[in-house]
Motif scaffolding. Structure first.
Motif, short mmCIF file in Angstrom:
data_model
loop_
_atom_site.label_atom_id
_atom_site.label_comp_id
_atom_site.label_asym_id
_atom_site.label_seq_id
_atom_site.Cartn_x
_atom_site.Cartn_y
_atom_site.Cartn_z
N THR A 114 -4.73 5.88 -2.26
CA THR A 114 -3.64 4.87 -2.75
C THR A 114 -3.27 4.03 -1.75
O THR A 114 -3.08 3.85 -0.61
N ILE A 115 -3.52 2.80 -2.36
CA ILE A 115 -3.48 1.41 -1.76
C ILE A 115 -2.26 0.66 -2.17
O ILE A 115 -1.90 0.42 -3.36
N GLY A 116 -1.45 0.29 -1.00
CA GLY A 116 -0.48 -0.67 -1.25
C GLY A 116 -0.84 -2.04 -1.25
O GLY A 116 -1.38 -2.46 -0.23
N ILE A 117 -0.30 -2.92 -2.26
CA ILE A 117 -0.56 -4.35 -2.07
C ILE A 117 0.89 -5.11 -2.56
O ILE A 117 1.60 -4.77 -3.31
N ARG A 118 0.84 -6.29 -2.13
CA ARG A 118 1.88 -7.29 -2.55
C ARG A 118 1.64 -8.13 -3.77
O ARG A 118 0.63 -8.51 -3.96
N HIS A 138 2.23 -1.36 -6.16
CA HIS A 138 2.69 -2.84 -5.76
C HIS A 138 4.21 -3.08 -5.04
O HIS A 138 4.91 -2.16 -5.64
N ALA A 139 4.18 -4.01 -4.45
CA ALA A 139 5.53 -4.22 -3.81
C ALA A 139 5.80 -5.91 -3.76
O ALA A 139 4.98 -6.59 -3.83
N GLU A 140 7.14 -6.12 -3.95
CA GLU A 140 7.47 -7.53 -4.16
C GLU A 140 7.55 -8.30 -2.57
O GLU A 140 7.41 -9.28 -2.45
N THR A 141 7.84 -7.35 -1.52
CA THR A 141 7.88 -7.82 -0.20
C THR A 141 6.94 -7.24 0.83
O THR A 141 6.64 -5.71 0.53
N ASN A 142 6.65 -7.79 1.98
CA ASN A 142 5.92 -7.19 2.98
C ASN A 142 6.75 -5.82 3.40
O ASN A 142 6.03 -4.88 3.50
N LYS A 143 7.87 -6.09 3.76
CA LYS A 143 8.56 -4.89 4.40
C LYS A 143 8.55 -3.64 3.53
O LYS A 143 8.53 -2.51 4.20
N GLU A 144 8.82 -3.98 2.29
CA GLU A 144 8.89 -2.79 1.34
C GLU A 144 7.46 -1.98 1.48
O GLU A 144 7.46 -0.63 1.31
N LEU A 145 6.38 -2.93 1.56
CA LEU A 145 5.08 -2.08 1.51
C LEU A 145 4.78 -1.37 2.94
O LEU A 145 4.46 -0.20 2.84
N TYR A 146 5.21 -1.77 3.92
CA TYR A 146 5.09 -1.27 5.34
C TYR A 146 6.00 0.06 5.19
O TYR A 146 5.67 1.01 6.09
#
Length: 228
Positions: A114-118, A138-146
């Motif tokens: 499972t891959i996270g991306i902005r 998917h995430a809108e911000t980097n912070k959310e992704l990490y």
């Protein structure tokens, strides 16, 4: 003396540190902030920053609501069609960030993960093209992704190496598992199509800053121990 020419500079609202910090934070700082300051002081321009969601920012520039964007914009052939780019000011690669305890030996290890991306990034395009069958978050911000990676909601995330480096400096529980092959990329300052005069002025100063050592000083300040 006339008043200084004012440039409206677009910034990503989800600050990609160490390129730049959050504009509303106590210390608005970063590699791009220092670079922009050096360039515009030399050209005697005044800078007004405008903060936008990444998904809208290129559109705003295209419409002429901004004069330029200096906020980790990757140079791509499709963007070149609609925008002007200065000479690149940073070279980097895409990388896969994982938890400290995990390992990635090769690109084939990304299968079934499972891959996270902005959203609206080159990393997203890369994952869609190379791992279309994977689960994507998917995430809108980097912070959310990490945060999602730390919480175990994703197995890994894909990000630009300088930005990953910025997050990893503050986060010892995560690491770069792999630099992705054939993803060599560049950041450049994006301008409105046809704004060739401004582009040439910026390119001249960029060259000068590399020749007189100012660029290297700024680079060392922000990227001492990050390997791209």
């Amino acid at each position: 003396m006339g008043s200084k020419k004012v440039l409206k500079v677009g910034l990503d609202s989800a600050a990609p540190f160490p390129m730049h910090s959050d504009y509303d934070s106590e210390n608005f700082e970063g590699f791009e902030v220092d670079l922009m300051k050096a360039i515009t002081e030399h050209l005697d321009f005044e800078v007004i920053y405008e903060v936008s969601l990444w998904s809208n920012i290129l559109e705003q520039l295209f419409k002429g609501e901004l004069d330029l964007i200096c906020s980790a914009v990757t140079v791509t052939p499709s963007r070149r069609h609609i925008l002007e780019f200065t000479n690149p000011y940073l070279h980097f690669r895409l990388c896969a960030v994982i938890k400290e305890a995990d390992t990635l030996r090769s690109i084939s290890d990304l299968k079934n993960k499972t891959i996270g991306i902005r959203e609206a990034t080159e990393a997203e395009k890369y994952v869609h093209a190379n791992f279309p069958g994977n689960n994507m978050v998917h995430a809108e911000t980097n912070k959310e992704l990490y945060r999602k990676l730390q919480a175990g909601k994703i197995d890994l995330l894909i990000d630009d190496s300088p930005i990953a480096g910025g997050f990893l400096q503050k986060n010892k529980k995560l690491k770069v598992g792999l630099y992705l092959p054939n993803t060599d990329s560049q950041y450049a300052i994006a301008m409105k199509k046809g704004d060739v005069n401004l582009k040439e002025q910026f390119n001249e100063v960029l060259t000068l800053l590399k020749e007189n050592g100012v660029y290297q000083t700024i680079y060392k300040k922000w990227f001492t121990d990050i390997q791209f």
